[in-house]
Design a protein around this motif. Structure first.
Motif, PDB file in Angstrom:
ATOM      1  N   UNK A  44       0.833  -1.216   0.000  1.00 54.26           N
ATOM      2  CA  UNK A  44       0.000   0.000   0.000  1.00 54.26           C
ATOM      3  C   UNK A  44       0.862   1.259   0.000  1.00 54.26           C
ATOM      4  N   UNK A  45       1.931   1.246   0.788  1.00 53.30           N
ATOM      5  CA  UNK A  45       2.823   2.411   0.826  1.00 53.30           C
ATOM      6  C   UNK A  45       3.529   2.600  -0.505  1.00 53.30           C
ATOM      7  N   UNK A  46       3.970   1.493  -1.112  1.00 51.38           N
ATOM      8  CA  UNK A  46       4.648   1.580  -2.404  1.00 51.38           C
ATOM      9  C   UNK A  46       3.727   2.109  -3.503  1.00 51.38           C
ATOM     10  N   UNK A  47       2.443   1.770  -3.424  1.00 51.53           N
ATOM     11  CA  UNK A  47       1.490   2.207  -4.447  1.00 51.53           C
ATOM     12  C   UNK A  47       0.916   3.592  -4.154  1.00 51.53           C
ATOM     13  N   UNK A  48       1.287   4.167  -3.006  1.00 46.25           N
ATOM     14  CA  UNK A  48       0.819   5.506  -2.665  1.00 46.25           C
ATOM     15  C   UNK A  48      -0.639   5.551  -2.237  1.00 46.25           C
ATOM     16  N   UNK A  49      -1.114   4.471  -1.621  1.00 50.00           N
ATOM     17  CA  UNK A  49      -2.504   4.410  -1.159  1.00 50.00           C
ATOM     18  C   UNK A  49      -2.723   5.349   0.023  1.00 50.00           C
ATOM     19  N   UNK A  50      -3.959   5.773   0.189  1.00 45.47           N
ATOM     20  CA  UNK A  50      -4.319   6.662   1.296  1.00 45.47           C
ATOM     21  C   UNK A  50      -4.150   5.941   2.629  1.00 45.47           C
ATOM     22  N   UNK A  51      -4.499   4.663   2.669  1.00 45.39           N
ATOM     23  CA  UNK A  51      -4.393   3.860   3.883  1.00 45.39           C
ATOM     24  C   UNK A  51      -3.348   2.779   3.677  1.00 45.39           C
ATOM     25  N   UNK A  52      -2.794   2.314   4.787  1.00 46.72           N
ATOM     26  CA  UNK A  52      -1.791   1.253   4.669  1.00 46.72           C
ATOM     27  C   UNK A  52      -2.230  -0.031   5.357  1.00 46.72           C
ATOM     28  N   UNK A  53      -3.433  -0.042   5.894  1.00 47.34           N
ATOM     29  CA  UNK A  53      -3.913  -1.266   6.550  1.00 47.34           C
ATOM     30  C   UNK A  53      -5.423  -1.371   6.411  1.00 47.34           C
ATOM     31  N   UNK A  54      -5.894  -2.585   6.630  1.00 46.65           N
ATOM     32  CA  UNK A  54      -7.334  -2.860   6.585  1.00 46.65           C
ATOM     33  C   UNK A  54      -7.894  -2.838   7.997  1.00 46.65           C
ATOM     34  N   UNK A  55      -9.196  -2.729   8.097  1.00 44.36           N
ATOM     35  CA  UNK A  55      -9.872  -2.761   9.392  1.00 44.36           C
ATOM     36  C   UNK A  55     -10.490  -4.140   9.599  1.00 44.36           C
ATOM     37  N   UNK A  56     -10.526  -4.591  10.854  1.00 41.13           N
ATOM     38  CA  UNK A  56     -11.194  -5.851  11.166  1.00 41.13           C
ATOM     39  C   UNK A  56     -12.702  -5.664  11.121  1.00 41.13           C
ATOM     40  N   UNK A  57     -13.396  -6.728  10.806  1.00 43.81           N
ATOM     41  CA  UNK A  57     -14.860  -6.735  10.814  1.00 43.81           C
ATOM     42  C   UNK A  57     -15.327  -7.440  12.077  1.00 43.81           C
TER      43      UNK A  57
END
Length: 148
Positions: A44-57
């Motif tokens: 995610x960091x390499x692709x320049x995403x806004x977030x770097x992690x997912x949230x648990x459900x």
């Protein structure tokens, strides 16, 4: 009224439920393994995403569904690439336009449910107010159904 809304929001069509369960399975696969989670975060960091992690459900915290699904939708490209690198069959679903359309629909519906829930809370909210807001929400749902 809020309890009834919570019960009603748990019932959804089979197609939407399959989308939700697929997303939960993918997120659990990534989040439950620390190495996979770190690799995904780096991607995610390499692709320049806004977030770097997912949230648990969490099933018990049904109001968090909207945030959970929104995060997955925002990171859908990164998730697709990660699943393809892992050779998982769920990668095909994240490339499918119909699957992504249903996912975005779930994000929108749960956002509307959260807005309704916030409107039903408060110290000066009366039975007539909640009834009017729920009736207006039902009419919105009918309009959403007519557009599809």
């Amino acid at each position: 009224m809020i309890h009834r809304e919570a019960l009603a929001s748990k019932e959804m069509s089979l197609g939407l439920n399959i989308v939700l369960m697929t997303v939960v399975t993918v997120v659990n696969y990534i989040k439950m393994r620390p190495l996979k989670s770190r690799i995904f975060s780096g991607l995610c960091k390499d692709m320049g995403a806004v977030h770097s992690s997912l949230l648990f459900y969490c099933e018990a915290r049904w109001l968090s569904r909207e945030k959970f699904l929104l995060r997955v939708y925002e990171l859908r490209n990164e998730i697709t690439i990660f699943l393809e690198e892992e050779n998982l069959p769920e990668a095909e679903k994240f490339r499918d336009g119909l699957f992504l359309m249903k996912l975005s629909y779930l994000v929108d519906i749960f956002e509307e449910l959260n807005i309704l829930n916030l409107q039903l809370q408060g110290s000066n909210v009366h039975m007539f107010d909640t009834s009017d807001k729920i009736n207006a929400f039902c009419r919105k749902l009918e309009l959403y159904g007519a557009e599809i």
